[in-house]
Design a protein around this motif. Structure first.
Motif, PDB file in Angstrom:
ATOM      1  N   ARG A 220      11.490   4.606   2.051  1.00  0.00           N
ATOM      2  CA  ARG A 220      10.694   3.815   2.053  1.00  0.00           C
ATOM      3  C   ARG A 220      11.106   2.058   2.342  1.00  0.00           C
ATOM      4  NH1 ARG A 220       5.543   5.512  -0.754  1.00  0.00           N
ATOM      5  NH2 ARG A 220       6.198   7.104  -2.485  1.00  0.00           N
ATOM      6  N   PRO A 221      10.223   1.513   2.573  1.00  0.00           N
ATOM      7  CA  PRO A 221      10.635   0.368   3.132  1.00  0.00           C
ATOM      8  C   PRO A 221      10.733  -0.643   2.038  1.00  0.00           C
ATOM      9  CG  PRO A 221       8.589   0.248   3.878  1.00  0.00           C
ATOM     10  CD  PRO A 221       8.808   1.938   3.330  1.00  0.00           C
ATOM     11  N   GLY A 222      10.316  -0.489   0.668  1.00  0.00           N
ATOM     12  CA  GLY A 222      10.189  -1.460  -0.217  1.00  0.00           C
ATOM     13  C   GLY A 222       9.221  -2.424  -0.056  1.00  0.00           C
ATOM     14  N   LEU A 223       8.740  -3.019  -1.129  1.00  0.00           N
ATOM     15  CA  LEU A 223       7.706  -4.337  -0.876  1.00  0.00           C
ATOM     16  C   LEU A 223       8.289  -5.362   0.034  1.00  0.00           C
ATOM     17  CD1 LEU A 223       6.230  -4.394  -4.637  1.00  0.00           C
ATOM     18  CD2 LEU A 223       5.329  -3.402  -2.594  1.00  0.00           C
ATOM     19  N   PRO A 224       7.444  -6.027   0.719  1.00  0.00           N
ATOM     20  CA  PRO A 224       7.982  -7.012   1.285  1.00  0.00           C
ATOM     21  C   PRO A 224       7.989  -8.437   0.454  1.00  0.00           C
ATOM     22  CG  PRO A 224       5.737  -6.627   1.931  1.00  0.00           C
ATOM     23  CD  PRO A 224       6.167  -5.566   0.786  1.00  0.00           C
ATOM     24  N   THR A 225       8.935  -9.504   1.149  1.00  0.00           N
ATOM     25  CA  THR A 225       8.705 -10.773   0.600  1.00  0.00           C
ATOM     26  C   THR A 225       7.697 -11.712   1.439  1.00  0.00           C
ATOM     27  OG1 THR A 225      10.708 -11.216   1.606  1.00  0.00           O
ATOM     28  CG2 THR A 225      10.941 -10.435  -0.778  1.00  0.00           C
TER      29      THR A 225
ATOM     30  N   ALA B 100       3.004   1.627   2.810  1.00  0.00           N
ATOM     31  CA  ALA B 100       4.126   2.358   2.997  1.00  0.00           C
ATOM     32  C   ALA B 100       5.047   2.700   2.016  1.00  0.00           C
ATOM     33  CB  ALA B 100       5.098   1.953   4.289  1.00  0.00           C
ATOM     34  N   THR B 101       5.208   1.769   1.122  1.00  0.00           N
ATOM     35  CA  THR B 101       6.021   1.605  -0.007  1.00  0.00           C
ATOM     36  C   THR B 101       5.383   2.410  -1.317  1.00  0.00           C
ATOM     37  OG1 THR B 101       7.087  -0.279   0.697  1.00  0.00           O
ATOM     38  CG2 THR B 101       7.308   0.113  -1.594  1.00  0.00           C
ATOM     39  N   LEU B 102       4.131   2.214  -1.377  1.00  0.00           N
ATOM     40  CA  LEU B 102       3.195   2.902  -2.522  1.00  0.00           C
ATOM     41  C   LEU B 102       2.292   4.085  -2.261  1.00  0.00           C
ATOM     42  CD1 LEU B 102       1.962  -0.565  -3.872  1.00  0.00           C
ATOM     43  CD2 LEU B 102       4.008   0.600  -4.608  1.00  0.00           C
ATOM     44  N   MET B 103       2.209   4.360  -1.091  1.00  0.00           N
ATOM     45  CA  MET B 103       1.453   5.856  -0.725  1.00  0.00           C
ATOM     46  C   MET B 103       1.812   6.774  -1.321  1.00  0.00           C
ATOM     47  SD  MET B 103       2.229   5.563   3.458  1.00  0.00           S
ATOM     48  CE  MET B 103       1.783   7.452   3.788  1.00  0.00           C
ATOM     49  N   PRO B 104       1.119   7.599  -2.203  1.00  0.00           N
ATOM     50  CA  PRO B 104       1.692   8.883  -2.777  1.00  0.00           C
ATOM     51  C   PRO B 104       1.934  10.155  -1.995  1.00  0.00           C
ATOM     52  CG  PRO B 104      -0.689   8.517  -2.982  1.00  0.00           C
ATOM     53  CD  PRO B 104      -0.345   7.385  -2.405  1.00  0.00           C
TER      54      PRO B 104
ATOM     55  N   LEU C 299       3.281   3.201  12.165  1.00  0.00           N
ATOM     56  CA  LEU C 299       3.953   4.460  12.520  1.00  0.00           C
ATOM     57  C   LEU C 299       5.333   4.489  12.005  1.00  0.00           C
ATOM     58  CD1 LEU C 299       2.524   6.019  15.788  1.00  0.00           C
ATOM     59  CD2 LEU C 299       2.056   6.775  13.136  1.00  0.00           C
ATOM     60  N   GLU C 300       5.975   3.126  12.179  1.00  0.00           N
ATOM     61  CA  GLU C 300       7.511   2.936  12.044  1.00  0.00           C
ATOM     62  C   GLU C 300       7.794   2.784  10.551  1.00  0.00           C
ATOM     63  OE1 GLU C 300       8.198  -1.101  13.745  1.00  0.00           O
ATOM     64  OE2 GLU C 300       9.720  -1.361  12.115  1.00  0.00           O
ATOM     65  N   MET C 301       6.802   1.956   9.685  1.00  0.00           N
ATOM     66  CA  MET C 301       6.810   1.513   8.523  1.00  0.00           C
ATOM     67  C   MET C 301       6.679   2.835   7.603  1.00  0.00           C
ATOM     68  SD  MET C 301       7.481  -1.494   7.512  1.00  0.00           S
ATOM     69  CE  MET C 301       6.681  -3.172   8.318  1.00  0.00           C
ATOM     70  N   THR C 302       5.914   3.613   7.947  1.00  0.00           N
ATOM     71  CA  THR C 302       5.589   4.882   7.142  1.00  0.00           C
ATOM     72  C   THR C 302       6.284   6.199   7.607  1.00  0.00           C
ATOM     73  OG1 THR C 302       3.608   5.437   8.641  1.00  0.00           O
ATOM     74  CG2 THR C 302       3.323   4.079   6.615  1.00  0.00           C
ATOM     75  N   ALA C 303       7.121   5.931   8.547  1.00  0.00           N
ATOM     76  CA  ALA C 303       7.998   7.145   9.099  1.00  0.00           C
ATOM     77  C   ALA C 303       8.636   7.898   7.877  1.00  0.00           C
ATOM     78  CB  ALA C 303       8.924   6.763  10.277  1.00  0.00           C
ATOM     79  N   GLY C 304       9.256   7.334   6.971  1.00  0.00           N
ATOM     80  CA  GLY C 304       9.917   7.892   5.783  1.00  0.00           C
ATOM     81  C   GLY C 304       9.336   7.975   4.579  1.00  0.00           C
TER      82      GLY C 304
ATOM     83  N   ALA D  48      -0.270  -5.009  -4.027  1.00  0.00           N
ATOM     84  CA  ALA D  48       0.402  -3.904  -4.646  1.00  0.00           C
ATOM     85  C   ALA D  48      -0.211  -3.683  -5.972  1.00  0.00           C
ATOM     86  CB  ALA D  48       2.000  -4.183  -4.814  1.00  0.00           C
ATOM     87  N   ASP D  49      -0.618  -4.575  -6.808  1.00  0.00           N
ATOM     88  CA  ASP D  49      -0.910  -4.353  -8.098  1.00  0.00           C
ATOM     89  C   ASP D  49      -2.382  -3.643  -7.704  1.00  0.00           C
ATOM     90  OD1 ASP D  49       1.029  -5.308  -9.371  1.00  0.00           O
ATOM     91  OD2 ASP D  49       0.045  -7.268  -9.865  1.00  0.00           O
ATOM     92  N   CYS D  50      -3.042  -3.985  -7.033  1.00  0.00           N
ATOM     93  CA  CYS D  50      -4.388  -3.432  -6.723  1.00  0.00           C
ATOM     94  C   CYS D  50      -4.296  -2.056  -6.162  1.00  0.00           C
ATOM     95  CB  CYS D  50      -5.366  -4.311  -5.660  1.00  0.00           C
ATOM     96  SG  CYS D  50      -5.952  -5.643  -6.604  1.00  0.00           S
TER      97      CYS D  50
END
Lengths: 517, 517
Positions: free
Chosen positions: A332-337, A350-354, A371-376, A498-500
């Protein structure tokens, strides 16, 4: 039993138990028949484009058709744009269009128009039912045709008198689809000769059935053994991807980028795929994404057995059926800053999808890194706007959620496109679907600003700006969603987004997030 | 100058200075050209059905065409339902549909489809522009065709390369419409013979140009002198009516009522009108509204000079050109007492509507007393859903308000139909139009409940109810309107409705009233 009952029965016999509908008077006998068939799930859409788009999303996930029920030519017309997408996706779909009774056509009543002419461009098959006794055969044929040739839009025109008159013809049970035709040994040899002699200059271009995870495993073994590359075609209906699956790059839409990606290739082998083309044309630029030095060979076509073709290629090349392949690792890419932006939304998703999420992508220009962000990301399905007719996202998500009630559906939705079929939100509320809609609220047809420059027409002046910007007033997506019974929140930070998303994932009801970027 | 510039120039030369648009990439050169033509007013619609419906409303009021700008086959598809209504209304309309460049069609890019086939059922005339040099002639022809034969939907397919390439052909100025062809003396004699010999058993059935106020004066003199009756045809585009004008009854839609109204007639003389027909067909019921004993004669047809025909008939009958006629007296019904109901809304509007109001009627089953209640209202225009494709009201009101900025537009709108093209509210806000929308919020397709019974299918059961009732959830029209920047209030009493209408009339901005009945 009348013709309407016979149609219902035949659909049910053919495994069609869901009908996305917006009926009118000419369909009332069919509606009455539906009352006698509680096994048929009726889903009301408040606009026909929602019905056709939802039937598309449903069938993309279940790989079997739903029915639609549309009202005469104008009702069909409203559903055509998403039928276009379904046709391009080769989605199996039985598209039922009511019409005046045959004897009423002579009067040229106000709603009369040439239904068959309207249906033809967006259907693979069109048939007008002759009379009530014709219903069982015609309906069975529509079900069979919808499942033929890799999936088809089968439009059945249903005159009111064929619905209300008694049907004395015997019932017809639709045939199950025949086994897929196998690809000829000649084409297999063509492919394997290219792979043997040109190895790393060969591209396996995968689409539709050749993109299924098990087919990708075979393709990956072939590529690993021969040095060839595998790529996904540009426009796809569905891609099962993420951690634990064989990853595949997609050929980009811009024709220059497609050509750059294929520059090293001497042979493109199409497996249930189409060669890259420009989505649009531009002055002085090529229309094809295939470099001139590159030979294109269709190995398997829509409706043929692409898996068997890949298997035969692997066998012919003597590839060990246990040859290891590389599967995508969970990453996962992790949450952006930083500030909320289109890319930040994509990264957050991409970070939160189940696991087993269904992502419906109509983010248009905002989704360029999706596509790139969700690849993993964990294994998931991604459904695309493959036919280019905007207004598919919300309906597609609606249909996918009805097909897969145990999975979370996340709809990544550009704001301009969302407006086309926003009525889908009401159906999500009515059916209590677990759809999380994220509106990329950039208040413009952002893509068109880029396209205006790209066609060489420069920057938008006053008239153009008024056509490309959705401002004065801005849309309030929370109010629009709430007006249709869907809970909604607007966010303008990554944290709030992210919270939502986490709150929405914890529920099982529709939820809309207006992400202001 | 490129082809796009040439198209703009030709439209402007032809008197078309308003374009209702939702463009895409293939239209970007035209958009750029619009930037160079500030005389062309560009009105953005967030859905194509709004663009086509607004162009219809505009032209119904000004009696000259607007242009549309739609994006390829799918964009056209979204606009077709309201084009169907415009075609049925014989509204002059230049419908411009972009397409891929001619050389790009070979690649079957995702958005490619058969635009001409889609356009044909809803157009009177379709032409594909060949190349940039073809633009001036083709564009001039589209303008001319839109004004021919009493008004026509002229669809012009505009390939991207015809827009971007240089146009070296000379400019073409569209011809003004030729004088209307006169009705032959033979047909005049046929009419006057019937009037002389059958007097009070003759019906003058008026439509389109024969319904204009000045034509109605002539028809009234003929009827008064001969004992004949004048009636308006069932489906009309526009009716100028109210105090100070010659009143006219409309033939009702239900075929039994139409037949009852015509029961005494032996001859129906059609003046730019069509004979009554059933809007739909029902088992065992007749499709025609004309009793069997009744002869129907077409005296003037669409595009012929109906006024001259009436004048010739009056002359032939020796009717004094100064023969007095009875004009409608001012007579408002007064505010209703009791609960808010569909009839009470109609009565309230009839009581409060200002002089020169434009009423757009898509109240469907809720508006059954509209014509009766407003008969004695101050002079006003009424625009109707004449083609039966629902979703016309909000767009029609939008176009009418752009055409007539000094007049109040009141849109009487059924809730189910409103959902089809609710995006029009945004355009009303963007253009700051004086449109008062009254939503008849009965939370159902009420007409269809009646129709279910009428076709003999009985009362709605569970599946049918889920298709005919717009509940669970109910729509919140205030939020929907506010979400698009339109002020809105919900009311559930006559007093509150009356107050809101008066407030809304005192302003010049769009306002929506959700009337809960």
């Amino acid at each position: 039993m009348n013709g309407a009952d016979a149609l219902c029965d035949t659909l049910l016999e053919g495994g069609i138990d869901t009908c996305f509908a917006n009926p009118g008077t000419s369909e009332m006998h069919f509606v009455a028949a539906l009352d006698r068939k509680p096994q048929m799930r009726c889903v009301l859409a408040l606009f026909e484009g929602v019905a056709t788009g939802a039937a598309d999303g449903y069938a993309r996930m279940l790989e079997r058709p739903a029915a639609t029920l549309l009202h005469l030519g104008p009702g069909l017309a409203n559903g055509l744009a998403n039928l276009h997408n379904a046709r391009r996706a080769r989605t199996p779909l039985v598209n039922i269009v009511g019409d005046h009774s045959s004897q009423h056509l002579q009067y040229d009543a106000p709603l009369t128009c040439d239904v068959a002419s309207l249906a033809a461009p967006m259907s693979h098959w069109v048939r007008r039912i002759n009379d009530a006794d014709d219903v069982p055969v015609a309906a069975a044929e529509s079900v069979e045709r919808s499942l033929a040739d890799g999936g088809a839009v089968a439009t059945l025109i249903f005159p009111a008198d064929a619905a209300w008159n008694a049907c004395s013809a015997p019932p017809v049970i639709p045939n199950a689809p025949p086994a897929l035709p196998q690809v000829s040994q000649r084409r297999i040899a063509l492919a394997t000769n290219a792979l043997r002699t040109h190895g790393d200059r060969v591209v396996l271009l995968l689409g539709a059935q050749a993109l299924k995870p098990e087919a990708r495993v075979l393709a990956a073994r072939i590529c690993d053994a021969t040095g060839a590359r595998m790529l996904a075609q540009q426009s796809n209906a569905r891609l099962e991807r993420g951690a634990g699956r064989v990853p595949v790059l997609r050929i980009p839409y811009p024709v220059e980028q497609a050509r750059a990606m294929l520059d090293r290739a001497s042979h493109i082998l199409l497996l249930d795929a189409t060669a890259p083309v420009g989505f649009f044309s531009y002055p002085g630029k090529p229309g094809s994404g295939v470099p001139e030095h590159c030979a294109v060979h269709a190995i398997s076509s829509s409706g043929e057995d692409a898996y068997q073709a890949l298997q035969a290629m692997a066998d012919d090349l003597g590839i060990d059926p246990n040859r290891p392949v590389i599967y995508q690792a969970l990453a996962r890419p992790g949450l952006p800053t930083g500030a909320l932006s289109a890319d930040a939304i994509v990264q957050t998703v991409a970070t939160l999808m189940p696991e087993q999420a269904i992502i419906c992508d109509e983010a248009i220009s905002s989704g360029r890194r999706l596509l790139e962000m969700t690849a993993g990301a964990p294994p998931h399905d991604m459904l695309f706007l493959n036919g280019g007719a905007i207004g598919i996202g919300l309906p597609l998500a609606t249909g996918a959620a009805i097909a897969c009630p145990d999975r979370a559906v996340i709809c990544l939705q550009a704001d301009g496109s969302a407006m086309y079929t926003l009525q889908a939100l009401w159906t999500q509320a009515r059916e209590n679907l677990h759809v999380i809609t994220i509106i990329f609220s950039n208040r413009s047809y952002a893509l068109l600003h880029q396209e205006l420059a790209k066609v060489g027409a420069g920057r938008a002046g006053q008239n153009a700006s008024r056509l490309l910007d959705i401002v004065e007033p801005s849309l309030d997506w929370c109010k629009l969603a709430q007006g249709m019974g869907v809970e909604a929140v607007a966010v303008d930070t990554v944290r709030a987004l992210a919270d939502c998303i986490q709150v929405a994932l914890s529920r099982s009801t529709p939820f809309l997030i207006e992400a202001r970027i």
